[in-house]
Design a protein around this motif. Structure first.
Motif, PDB file in Angstrom:
ATOM      1  N   PHE A  75       0.838  -1.202   0.000  1.00 16.45           N
ATOM      2  CA  PHE A  75       0.000   0.000   0.000  1.00 16.45           C
ATOM      3  C   PHE A  75       0.868   1.245   0.000  1.00 16.45           C
ATOM      4  CE2 PHE A  75      -2.415   3.420   2.109  1.00 16.45           C
ATOM      5  CZ  PHE A  75      -3.475   3.515   1.226  1.00 16.45           C
ATOM      6  N   HIS A  76       0.541   2.163  -0.904  1.00 18.21           N
ATOM      7  CA  HIS A  76       1.242   3.447  -1.022  1.00 18.21           C
ATOM      8  C   HIS A  76       0.197   4.539  -0.855  1.00 18.21           C
ATOM      9  CE1 HIS A  76       4.192   6.346  -2.722  1.00 18.21           C
ATOM     10  NE2 HIS A  76       3.139   6.873  -3.324  1.00 18.21           N
ATOM     11  N   GLY A  77       0.209   5.201   0.307  1.00 17.38           N
ATOM     12  CA  GLY A  77      -0.855   6.152   0.614  1.00 17.38           C
ATOM     13  C   GLY A  77      -0.392   7.586   0.678  1.00 17.38           C
ATOM     14  N   HIS A  78      -1.147   8.477   0.046  1.00 16.51           N
ATOM     15  CA  HIS A  78      -0.892   9.917   0.140  1.00 16.51           C
ATOM     16  C   HIS A  78      -1.768  10.534   1.228  1.00 16.51           C
ATOM     17  CE1 HIS A  78       1.968  10.967  -3.113  1.00 16.51           C
ATOM     18  NE2 HIS A  78       1.634   9.753  -3.521  1.00 16.51           N
ATOM     19  N   ASP A  79      -1.356  11.701   1.714  1.00 13.01           N
ATOM     20  CA  ASP A  79      -1.908  12.257   2.933  1.00 13.01           C
ATOM     21  C   ASP A  79      -2.789  13.482   2.708  1.00 13.01           C
ATOM     22  OD1 ASP A  79      -2.062  11.789   5.703  1.00 13.01           O
ATOM     23  OD2 ASP A  79      -0.698  13.449   6.117  1.00 13.01           O
ATOM     24  N   ASP A  80      -3.420  13.582   1.549  1.00 13.10           N
ATOM     25  CA  ASP A  80      -4.207  14.769   1.230  1.00 13.10           C
ATOM     26  C   ASP A  80      -5.299  15.043   2.255  1.00 13.10           C
ATOM     27  OD1 ASP A  80      -3.543  15.531  -1.941  1.00 13.10           O
ATOM     28  OD2 ASP A  80      -3.117  13.479  -1.359  1.00 13.10           O
ATOM     29  N   LEU A  81      -5.885  14.010   2.841  1.00  8.07           N
ATOM     30  CA  LEU A  81      -6.918  14.175   3.857  1.00  8.07           C
ATOM     31  C   LEU A  81      -6.405  13.851   5.262  1.00  8.07           C
ATOM     32  CD1 LEU A  81      -9.959  12.618   1.960  1.00  8.07           C
ATOM     33  CD2 LEU A  81      -9.430  15.041   2.280  1.00  8.07           C
ATOM     34  N   GLY A  82      -5.087  13.721   5.385  1.00  8.64           N
ATOM     35  CA  GLY A  82      -4.520  13.411   6.691  1.00  8.64           C
ATOM     36  C   GLY A  82      -4.736  11.982   7.137  1.00  8.64           C
TER      37      GLY A  82
ATOM     38  N   THR B  26       1.054  -6.881   2.677  1.00  5.60           N
ATOM     39  CA  THR B  26       2.272  -7.451   3.247  1.00  5.60           C
ATOM     40  C   THR B  26       3.409  -6.432   3.279  1.00  5.60           C
ATOM     41  OG1 THR B  26       2.830  -8.236   1.015  1.00  5.60           O
ATOM     42  CG2 THR B  26       1.753  -9.794   2.498  1.00  5.60           C
ATOM     43  N   HIS B  27       3.256  -5.354   2.495  1.00  8.81           N
ATOM     44  CA  HIS B  27       4.298  -4.336   2.373  1.00  8.81           C
ATOM     45  C   HIS B  27       3.672  -2.955   2.505  1.00  8.81           C
ATOM     46  CE1 HIS B  27       6.089  -7.896   0.599  1.00  8.81           C
ATOM     47  NE2 HIS B  27       7.261  -7.289   0.440  1.00  8.81           N
ATOM     48  N   VAL B  28       4.445  -2.019   3.048  1.00  8.73           N
ATOM     49  CA  VAL B  28       3.982  -0.638   3.168  1.00  8.73           C
ATOM     50  C   VAL B  28       5.009   0.298   2.535  1.00  8.73           C
ATOM     51  CG1 VAL B  28       2.566  -1.030   5.202  1.00  8.73           C
ATOM     52  CG2 VAL B  28       4.993  -0.435   5.491  1.00  8.73           C
ATOM     53  N   SER B  29       4.507   1.310   1.850  1.00 14.16           N
ATOM     54  CA  SER B  29       5.351   2.316   1.209  1.00 14.16           C
ATOM     55  C   SER B  29       5.250   3.605   2.018  1.00 14.16           C
ATOM     56  CB  SER B  29       4.876   2.547  -0.232  1.00 14.16           C
ATOM     57  OG  SER B  29       5.621   3.577  -0.851  1.00 14.16           O
ATOM     58  N   VAL B  30       6.397   4.124   2.445  1.00  9.36           N
ATOM     59  CA  VAL B  30       6.409   5.264   3.366  1.00  9.36           C
ATOM     60  C   VAL B  30       7.519   6.242   2.993  1.00  9.36           C
ATOM     61  CG1 VAL B  30       5.475   3.928   5.301  1.00  9.36           C
ATOM     62  CG2 VAL B  30       7.964   4.026   4.932  1.00  9.36           C
TER      63      VAL B  30
ATOM     64  N   ASN C 236       3.187  11.719   1.976  1.00  8.78           N
ATOM     65  CA  ASN C 236       2.875  10.296   2.045  1.00  8.78           C
ATOM     66  C   ASN C 236       2.740   9.846   3.498  1.00  8.78           C
ATOM     67  OD1 ASN C 236       3.518   9.046  -0.898  1.00  8.78           O
ATOM     68  ND2 ASN C 236       4.934  10.715  -0.469  1.00  8.78           N
ATOM     69  N   ALA C 237       2.437   8.576   3.674  1.00 11.13           N
ATOM     70  CA  ALA C 237       2.460   8.001   5.014  1.00 11.13           C
ATOM     71  C   ALA C 237       3.873   8.126   5.573  1.00 11.13           C
ATOM     72  CB  ALA C 237       2.032   6.533   4.974  1.00 11.13           C
ATOM     73  N   ALA C 238       3.977   8.527   6.847  1.00 11.87           N
ATOM     74  CA  ALA C 238       5.280   8.770   7.468  1.00 11.87           C
ATOM     75  C   ALA C 238       5.878   7.473   8.003  1.00 11.87           C
ATOM     76  CB  ALA C 238       5.135   9.783   8.597  1.00 11.87           C
ATOM     77  N   LEU C 239       7.133   7.243   7.673  1.00  2.00           N
ATOM     78  CA  LEU C 239       7.838   6.056   8.148  1.00  2.00           C
ATOM     79  C   LEU C 239       7.730   5.926   9.655  1.00  2.00           C
ATOM     80  CD1 LEU C 239       9.943   3.729   8.144  1.00  2.00           C
ATOM     81  CD2 LEU C 239      11.725   5.488   8.059  1.00  2.00           C
ATOM     82  N   GLU C 240       8.027   7.020  10.385  1.00  3.84           N
ATOM     83  CA  GLU C 240       8.072   6.935  11.841  1.00  3.84           C
ATOM     84  C   GLU C 240       6.698   6.622  12.425  1.00  3.84           C
ATOM     85  OE1 GLU C 240       7.717  11.174  10.446  1.00  3.84           O
ATOM     86  OE2 GLU C 240       9.062   9.488  10.007  1.00  3.84           O
ATOM     87  N   GLU C 241       5.644   7.163  11.828  1.00  7.97           N
ATOM     88  CA  GLU C 241       4.298   6.897  12.326  1.00  7.97           C
ATOM     89  C   GLU C 241       3.885   5.459  12.047  1.00  7.97           C
ATOM     90  OE1 GLU C 241       2.732  11.467  11.466  1.00  7.97           O
ATOM     91  OE2 GLU C 241       1.746   9.765  10.509  1.00  7.97           O
ATOM     92  N   VAL C 242       4.118   4.997  10.835  1.00  7.89           N
ATOM     93  CA  VAL C 242       3.686   3.650  10.452  1.00  7.89           C
ATOM     94  C   VAL C 242       4.447   2.589  11.240  1.00  7.89           C
ATOM     95  CG1 VAL C 242       3.649   1.973   8.560  1.00  7.89           C
ATOM     96  CG2 VAL C 242       2.901   4.331   8.158  1.00  7.89           C
ATOM     97  N   ALA C 243       5.765   2.740  11.337  1.00  9.24           N
ATOM     98  CA  ALA C 243       6.567   1.740  12.049  1.00  9.24           C
ATOM     99  C   ALA C 243       6.176   1.673  13.520  1.00  9.24           C
ATOM    100  CB  ALA C 243       8.052   2.065  11.907  1.00  9.24           C
ATOM    101  N   ALA C 244       5.961   2.837  14.135  1.00  5.88           N
ATOM    102  CA  ALA C 244       5.590   2.853  15.551  1.00  5.88           C
ATOM    103  C   ALA C 244       4.180   2.321  15.759  1.00  5.88           C
ATOM    104  CB  ALA C 244       5.707   4.272  16.097  1.00  5.88           C
TER     105      ALA C 244
END
Length: 394
Positions: free
Chosen positions: A197-204, A219-223, A234-242
């Motif tokens: 999944f590759h998500g953009h943050d236009d709506l937060g 199974t995979h995330v794009s950040v 995009n989705a933030a690495l630090e937010e997604v990993a935590a």
């Protein structure tokens, strides 16, 4: 299947590709190498390093990134064309992501054709890339606005042509977590391919949508570090990993203690300061001022901290300001070796609040000692001066 039984979620960081597409952002080759090494040190699984079709300088930068990292897999991003595959060959990499628009609007605007031409293109170019020795991921640009039945045909075409993964891109950031979960649950029922999944943050909602995609079967995330990227990012690495570990009970290989230094490195390269309140990596992310909160924290940190700052190599701080209470003042004075009676502590608190309001900032410990010195005798002033001279100030 229990949360513990799930395999680790694979993290694909695209700071050096999609992140650099943020308006006004441009990394030097040295910055790219430093960021790549930072990602590698943080044990990010994959690094999407750039776009070979941009030319010789970008190809050289991608190759340099590949040479600089020890563990992360380096991937090039390409359009679904043979010429882009040929450009990727010059990087020396073995992995590429081939992106193609899959919504009717983007197919029409970008290609001036229809769905069948896209399917034919996937078969042709993926097969071409496989023949050249590449492992291939297929990215569906604007997947969130695509007809779902057609999207299933795209996934099937990618798989039969030899691709090992499909990247679902919420290119315009239009999804919500409920829809994202349902889409990935449906995709997972139809294919055994790796799903990213590759998500953009236009709506937060990029981080929330990423977590929902994982729950639905991704199974995979794009950040990107700090959520860097086009428009709102995009989705933030630090937010997604935590959050994957804290909220979803899902593991990644990411070393959470490396996230702050990595964010600071990217911030310097982009000349975009990190907001103080930025989750996980912001200067104030683990700071407390409110009297009620501080009183609770001093008794039991978990009273107002669900996330332990030590997980991220951070430490909590107690800030003195307008909303401070007696507990914070007493604790701050004690940390400086001063035991104040309630009356003096109360006068210090009054001065802290007055100055914090007047100057619209928190109060430094040197000012705290100034206030304490002014509450009593010459002996009190000497105690405050002694604390100052000992260099006990933060």
């Amino acid at each position: 299947m229990t949360a513990q039984a799930f395999p680790p979620v694979i993290v694909n960081d695209t700071t050096l590709r999609d992140g650099e597409q943020a308006p006004g952002v441009s990394f030097t080759i040295d910055e790219k190498i430093a960021i790549a090494r930072g990602l590698d040190a943080a044990r990010v699984d994959e690094i999407e390093a750039g776009i070979p079709a941009m030319g010789a300088a970008e190809i050289d930068a991608i190759a340099a990134v590949s040479s600089a990292v020890r563990n992360a897999v380096v991937i090039a991003w390409c359009r679904m064309t043979e010429s882009d595959v040929d450009a990727a060959l010059k990087t020396g990499l073995s992995r590429i992501n081939l992106s193609v628009p899959v919504s009717d609007r983007q197919i029409r605007v970008k290609f001036g054709c229809g769905r069948e031409d896209v399917i034919a293109r996937i078969h042709r170019v993926v097969s071409y890339a496989r023949d050249k020795g590449f492992e291939v991921s297929v990215g569906g640009e604007d997947s969130s606005r695509a007809d779902f039945d057609f999207l299933l045909r795209v996934v099937a075409a990618a798989q039969t042509s030899g691709a090992h993964r499909f990247r679902f891109a919420d290119t315009l950031g239009v999804l919500d977590p409920f829809k994202t979960h349902d889409l990935f649950e449906s995709l997972r029922r139809e294919t055994d391919m790796e799903l990213e999944f590759h998500g953009h943050d236009d709506l937060g909602l990029a981080t929330a949508n990423t977590l929902a995609a994982v729950r639905g079967g991704a199974t995979h995330v794009s950040v990107c570090v700090l959520g860097l990227g086009e428009r709102a990012g995009n989705a933030a690495l630090e937010e997604v990993a935590a959050a994957l570990a804290q909220v979803s009970g899902r593991m990644t290989a990411v070393d959470l203690t490396q996230l702050t230094s990595l964010a600071e490195l990217v911030a310097r390269g982009t000349r975009r300061p990190i907001p103080a309140a930025k989750s996980i990596v912001g200067a104030a992310a683990f700071a407390h001022e409110s009297g009620i909160h501080v009183s609770g924290i001093l008794r039991d940190p978990e009273c107002y901290e669900a996330v332990n700052p030590a997980q991220f190599g951070r430490a909590r701080s107690i800030v003195l300001g307008k909303h401070s209470g007696m507990a914070a003042i007493s604790n701050a004075l004690t940390s400086l070796g001063i035991t104040a009676d309630e009356g003096r502590a109360r006068r210090v608190l009054d001065e802290v609040r007055i100055r914090a309001v007047a100057l619209k900032r928190s109060i430094h410990e040197s000012e705290l000692l100034e206030f304490y010195a002014a509450t009593g005798s010459e002996e009190t002033a000497l105690v405050a001066q002694s604390a100052l001279d000992r260099g006990t100030l933060c």
